[in-house]
Design a protein around this motif. Sequence first.
Motif, PDB file in Angstrom:
ATOM      1  N   UNK A   1      -4.589   7.988 -17.396  1.00  0.00           N
ATOM      2  CA  UNK A   1      -5.299   6.608 -16.853  1.00  0.00           C
ATOM      3  C   UNK A   1      -4.676   5.015 -17.115  1.00  0.00           C
ATOM      4  N   UNK A   2      -4.304   5.151 -17.895  1.00  0.00           N
ATOM      5  CA  UNK A   2      -4.128   3.952 -18.319  1.00  0.00           C
ATOM      6  C   UNK A   2      -2.364   3.626 -17.633  1.00  0.00           C
ATOM      7  N   UNK A   3      -1.914   4.216 -18.301  1.00  0.00           N
ATOM      8  CA  UNK A   3      -0.418   4.976 -17.662  1.00  0.00           C
ATOM      9  C   UNK A   3      -0.717   4.421 -15.666  1.00  0.00           C
ATOM     10  N   UNK A   4      -1.290   5.142 -15.602  1.00  0.00           N
ATOM     11  CA  UNK A   4      -1.475   5.276 -14.010  1.00  0.00           C
ATOM     12  C   UNK A   4      -1.982   4.059 -13.491  1.00  0.00           C
ATOM     13  N   UNK A   5      -3.542   2.901 -13.853  1.00  0.00           N
ATOM     14  CA  UNK A   5      -3.383   1.867 -13.733  1.00  0.00           C
ATOM     15  C   UNK A   5      -2.474   0.869 -14.171  1.00  0.00           C
ATOM     16  N   UNK A   6      -1.309   1.022 -14.718  1.00  0.00           N
ATOM     17  CA  UNK A   6      -0.802   0.130 -15.487  1.00  0.00           C
ATOM     18  C   UNK A   6       0.228   0.450 -14.333  1.00  0.00           C
ATOM     19  N   UNK A   7       0.765   1.025 -13.817  1.00  0.00           N
ATOM     20  CA  UNK A   7       1.929   2.058 -12.532  1.00  0.00           C
ATOM     21  C   UNK A   7       1.632   0.892 -11.767  1.00  0.00           C
ATOM     22  N   UNK A   8       0.325   1.044 -10.929  1.00  0.00           N
ATOM     23  CA  UNK A   8      -0.376   0.018  -9.893  1.00  0.00           C
ATOM     24  C   UNK A   8       0.045  -1.213  -9.938  1.00  0.00           C
TER      25      UNK A   8
ATOM     26  N   UNK B   1      -4.622  14.603  -1.117  1.00  0.00           N
ATOM     27  CA  UNK B   1      -6.413  14.379  -0.865  1.00  0.00           C
ATOM     28  C   UNK B   1      -7.814  13.915  -2.175  1.00  0.00           C
ATOM     29  N   UNK B   2      -6.576  13.955  -3.197  1.00  0.00           N
ATOM     30  CA  UNK B   2      -7.466  12.731  -4.232  1.00  0.00           C
ATOM     31  C   UNK B   2      -7.156  11.111  -3.533  1.00  0.00           C
ATOM     32  N   UNK B   3      -6.269  10.452  -2.881  1.00  0.00           N
ATOM     33  CA  UNK B   3      -6.163   9.029  -2.474  1.00  0.00           C
ATOM     34  C   UNK B   3      -6.467   9.532  -1.154  1.00  0.00           C
ATOM     35  N   UNK B   4      -7.338   8.260  -0.875  1.00  0.00           N
ATOM     36  CA  UNK B   4      -8.651   7.752   0.267  1.00  0.00           C
ATOM     37  C   UNK B   4      -8.785   6.209   0.337  1.00  0.00           C
TER      38      UNK B   4
ATOM     39  N   UNK C   1       0.679  -1.596  -0.305  1.00  0.00           N
ATOM     40  CA  UNK C   1       0.245  -0.340   0.341  1.00  0.00           C
ATOM     41  C   UNK C   1       1.074   1.009  -0.151  1.00  0.00           C
ATOM     42  N   UNK C   2       1.821   0.983   0.342  1.00  0.00           N
ATOM     43  CA  UNK C   2       2.352   2.455   0.163  1.00  0.00           C
ATOM     44  C   UNK C   2       3.795   3.139   0.042  1.00  0.00           C
ATOM     45  N   UNK C   3       3.295   1.816  -1.567  1.00  0.00           N
ATOM     46  CA  UNK C   3       4.275   1.603  -2.225  1.00  0.00           C
ATOM     47  C   UNK C   3       3.825   2.234  -3.530  1.00  0.00           C
ATOM     48  N   UNK C   4       2.076   2.331  -3.255  1.00  0.00           N
ATOM     49  CA  UNK C   4       0.918   2.219  -3.908  1.00  0.00           C
ATOM     50  C   UNK C   4       1.009   3.933  -3.817  1.00  0.00           C
ATOM     51  N   UNK C   5       0.556   3.958  -2.639  1.00  0.00           N
ATOM     52  CA  UNK C   5       0.574   5.553  -2.816  1.00  0.00           C
ATOM     53  C   UNK C   5       1.545   6.217  -3.008  1.00  0.00           C
ATOM     54  N   UNK C   6       2.891   6.062  -2.327  1.00  0.00           N
ATOM     55  CA  UNK C   6       4.116   6.784  -2.835  1.00  0.00           C
ATOM     56  C   UNK C   6       4.309   6.670  -4.301  1.00  0.00           C
ATOM     57  N   UNK C   7       3.785   5.735  -4.961  1.00  0.00           N
ATOM     58  CA  UNK C   7       3.671   6.347  -6.931  1.00  0.00           C
ATOM     59  C   UNK C   7       2.503   7.042  -7.328  1.00  0.00           C
ATOM     60  N   UNK C   8       1.990   7.111  -6.987  1.00  0.00           N
ATOM     61  CA  UNK C   8       0.708   7.609  -6.824  1.00  0.00           C
ATOM     62  C   UNK C   8       0.872   9.246  -7.028  1.00  0.00           C
ATOM     63  N   UNK C   9       1.443   9.470  -5.384  1.00  0.00           N
ATOM     64  CA  UNK C   9       2.475  10.671  -5.185  1.00  0.00           C
ATOM     65  C   UNK C   9       3.229  10.949  -6.029  1.00  0.00           C
ATOM     66  N   UNK C  10       4.223  10.789  -6.675  1.00  0.00           N
ATOM     67  CA  UNK C  10       5.089  10.917  -7.108  1.00  0.00           C
ATOM     68  C   UNK C  10       4.740  11.056  -9.078  1.00  0.00           C
ATOM     69  N   UNK C  11       3.833  10.661  -9.051  1.00  0.00           N
ATOM     70  CA  UNK C  11       3.144  11.027 -10.395  1.00  0.00           C
ATOM     71  C   UNK C  11       1.911  12.293 -10.423  1.00  0.00           C
TER      72      UNK C  11
END
Length: 229
Positions: A120-127, A79-82, A64-74
């Motif tokens: 969107x596709x890029x972020x979902x694939x990254x997750x 506040x859009x992550x919950x 979970x920590x990796x996923x959240x860090x990835x989203x923030x890095x991108x």
Amino acid sequence: MKRIITTLILLTVISMGFAQEKPLVTVNGEHTIKVEPDEAEVNFAIVTEHKDLQEAKKNNDALVSKAISFLKKESVPSNDIRTTRVNVNPYKEYVKDKDPIPMFRAQQSINVKITDLDRLTELVSGLVDLGVNNIQNIEFKTSNLEELQNEARAKAVLDAKKKATILAESVGQSIGAVHAIHDNTVSDIGSPRPMMMAYKSEAADSGQAPIATGEIEVTARVNASFLLK
């Protein structure tokens, strides 16, 4: 004196009865606006399993920590992550010809709002690459929902008026003033078209299938009564 009072009461009741018996025509009005979405909410879950409860939870927290860090890095705002759900449950893993193995399953569900649909596709694939093993839902939305609903409401009233006019004319009458209008619009928007994986040349080169956003529907519904004349 009693006879006078009784007469007045009867006249009042009769006049009220006539007032309540004004002829009405009541109809439903509806209008739908189709629009391209400009944001999406992605709901995903990370599930880990282990014989030890603490290990199951520890491994889950790490992913979970990796996923959240990835989203923030991108550049996805915090506040859009919950986090929407956290579960740790025991279960038994059954193997043929062996005793059931006591196990623990840890799960965290997360909702993230994506305002740049081109990514969107890029972020979902990254997750998924990071270990997100359950993309539960992708819901497309519009940031102009309130404005579009108000526009749809106004046109839904016009639709109701048109229907009422047709009904009134069919019996040789016409509609007069509006007696009542009820807004039956719900806040949710219509479901997007089924999500498909559409291939493009650049996507094929990268091995990714872009997500087709399609259109979403914003619908307003009203119930209106018009006086007949």
